[in-house]
Design an enzyme around this catalytic site. Sequence first.
Site, PDB file in Angstrom:
ATOM      1  NE  ARG A  63      15.565  15.635  28.533  1.00 50.94           N
ATOM      2  CZ  ARG A  63      14.491  15.965  29.263  1.00 50.94           C
ATOM      3  NH1 ARG A  63      14.587  15.977  30.572  1.00 50.94           N
ATOM      4  NH2 ARG A  63      13.346  16.244  28.699  1.00 50.94           N
ATOM      5  CD  GLU A 100       5.250  16.419  25.325  1.00 49.01           C
ATOM      6  OE1 GLU A 100       6.282  15.750  25.435  1.00 49.01           O
ATOM      7  OE2 GLU A 100       5.264  17.574  24.858  1.00 49.01           O
TER       8      GLU A 100
END
Length: 166
Positions: A63, A100
């Site tokens: 992105r 994460e």
Amino acid sequence: MHSEAFDLKALIRPVVDFPKPGVIFRDITPLFQSPRGLRYVADQFIERYVEAEFSHIGAMDARGFLIGSIIAHQLNKPLILFRKQGKLPADVLSEGYQTEYGEAFLEVHADSLCEGDSVLIFDDLIATGGTLLAAIIDLPELEGSRRLQAAGVPTFCLTEFSLNEY
């Protein structure tokens, strides 16, 4: 030209339990479907960095490619693509980092940069701070921006979400 206030958060869709249970994914697809929203984001970054000293725009897979390419074009800077492992066809430099979700690797063509080059890096989101410097979204509870700033790396985000914010 200073851009007027804009509700950027309204164009970022929360997707609950993606890519795994307990995670709220921040989908920027609606932002790219809004000409006004995309113009707002691009204008904010261009206004901030038009007079900054750097030699290249770096864009993070995938992105980050979207906004990074717009900013590189508008600021007339070369664009360097930082890809997920195994996606580049020539000699690469590779660096591991923690996300994460676990460990990942980014690669860049070895001939993309030279000594003395400075890179303004774009991505869509700062979570743990493993991959980027400038982003549309910050997740402050994961402390990525704080970690980068503590290491002397300045960050800039257009908006932020708490981990449980819908």
